[in-house]
Design a protein around this motif. Structure first.
Motif, PDB file in Angstrom:
ATOM      1  N   TRP A 203      -4.080  -2.840   8.263  1.00 37.99           N
ATOM      2  CA  TRP A 203      -4.652  -3.686   7.206  1.00 37.99           C
ATOM      3  C   TRP A 203      -5.931  -4.323   7.732  1.00 37.99           C
ATOM      4  N   TYR A 204      -6.959  -4.284   6.908  1.00 42.18           N
ATOM      5  CA  TYR A 204      -8.253  -4.875   7.212  1.00 42.18           C
ATOM      6  C   TYR A 204      -8.639  -5.795   6.054  1.00 42.18           C
TER       7      TYR A 204
ATOM      8  N   ARG B  44      -7.779   8.759   8.727  1.00 42.64           N
ATOM      9  CA  ARG B  44      -8.935   7.866   8.541  1.00 42.64           C
ATOM     10  C   ARG B  44      -9.227   7.647   7.064  1.00 42.64           C
ATOM     11  N   THR B  45      -8.175   7.360   6.321  1.00 44.40           N
ATOM     12  CA  THR B  45      -8.289   7.171   4.880  1.00 44.40           C
ATOM     13  C   THR B  45      -8.128   5.698   4.537  1.00 44.40           C
ATOM     14  N   TRP B  46      -8.989   5.222   3.636  1.00 41.39           N
ATOM     15  CA  TRP B  46      -8.958   3.831   3.202  1.00 41.39           C
ATOM     16  C   TRP B  46      -8.375   3.723   1.794  1.00 41.39           C
TER      17      TRP B  46
ATOM     18  N   TYR C 112      -7.880  -4.188   2.640  1.00 45.12           N
ATOM     19  CA  TYR C 112      -7.783  -2.733   2.601  1.00 45.12           C
ATOM     20  C   TYR C 112      -6.665  -2.250   3.516  1.00 45.12           C
ATOM     21  N   CYS C 113      -5.940  -1.232   3.086  1.00 43.70           N
ATOM     22  CA  CYS C 113      -5.035  -0.561   4.009  1.00 43.70           C
ATOM     23  C   CYS C 113      -5.710   0.712   4.519  1.00 43.70           C
ATOM     24  N   TYR C 114      -5.180   1.234   5.602  1.00 46.43           N
ATOM     25  CA  TYR C 114      -5.851   2.310   6.343  1.00 46.43           C
ATOM     26  C   TYR C 114      -4.814   3.221   6.968  1.00 46.43           C
TER      27      TYR C 114
ATOM     28  N   GLY D 113      -8.828  -1.146  -1.919  1.00 45.93           N
ATOM     29  CA  GLY D 113      -9.014  -2.579  -1.700  1.00 45.93           C
ATOM     30  C   GLY D 113      -8.376  -3.405  -2.794  1.00 45.93           C
TER      31      GLY D 113
ATOM     32  N   ARG E 227     -16.064  -5.518   8.085  1.00 47.79           N
ATOM     33  CA  ARG E 227     -14.637  -5.305   7.877  1.00 47.79           C
ATOM     34  C   ARG E 227     -13.894  -5.660   9.165  1.00 47.79           C
TER      35      ARG E 227
ATOM     36  N   CYS F 111       0.872  -1.180   0.000  1.00 47.09           N
ATOM     37  CA  CYS F 111       0.000   0.000   0.000  1.00 47.09           C
ATOM     38  C   CYS F 111       0.904   1.223   0.000  1.00 47.09           C
TER      39      CYS F 111
END
Length: 113
Positions: free
Chosen positions: A36-37, A101-103, A94-96, A106, A45, A22
């Motif tokens: 990471w989610y 608070r930005t995604w 997804y990274c975060y 995916g 999630r 990412c």
């Protein structure tokens, strides 16, 4: 505005490995914890791993010992090394960026049995 570009997803057989990346824009990366989610169809999630801005990782019990999160503050990139993958790990990952608070957009990981 922080932008995230994820890569590294794909199709892998059970027991295989993948490395997600990412890459982020801007200088915020060094100041922020990164996470990471994943989200499987029909599920919420799920947090997998977090790494602090001082390089301290933490993992969900479900991935501890199999997944490794790391970061490169020169390349502004966070990684997720995934080993011993299982079919139930199939999801969008997804990274975060915690500070903003930005995604990421995916990346799909599919593990075949």
């Amino acid at each position: 505005q922080v932008q995230l570009v994820e890569s590294g997803g794909g199709l892998v057989q059970a027991g295989g490995s993948l490395r997600l990346s990412c890459a982020t824009s801007g200088s915020i990366f060094r100041l922020s914890a990164m996470g990471w989610y994943r989200q499987a169809p029909g599920n919420e999630r799920e947090l997998l791993a977090v790494i602090t801005r001082t390089d301290i990782p933490n993992y969900a019990d479900s991935v501890k010992g199999r997944f490794t999160i790391s970061r490169d503050n020169v390349k502004n990139t966070v990684y997720l090394e995934m080993n011993s993958l299982k079919p139930e790990n199939t999801a969008v990952y997804y990274c975060y960026v915690a500070l903003t608070r930005t995604w990421g957009q995916g990346t799909q990981v599919t593990v075949s049995s």
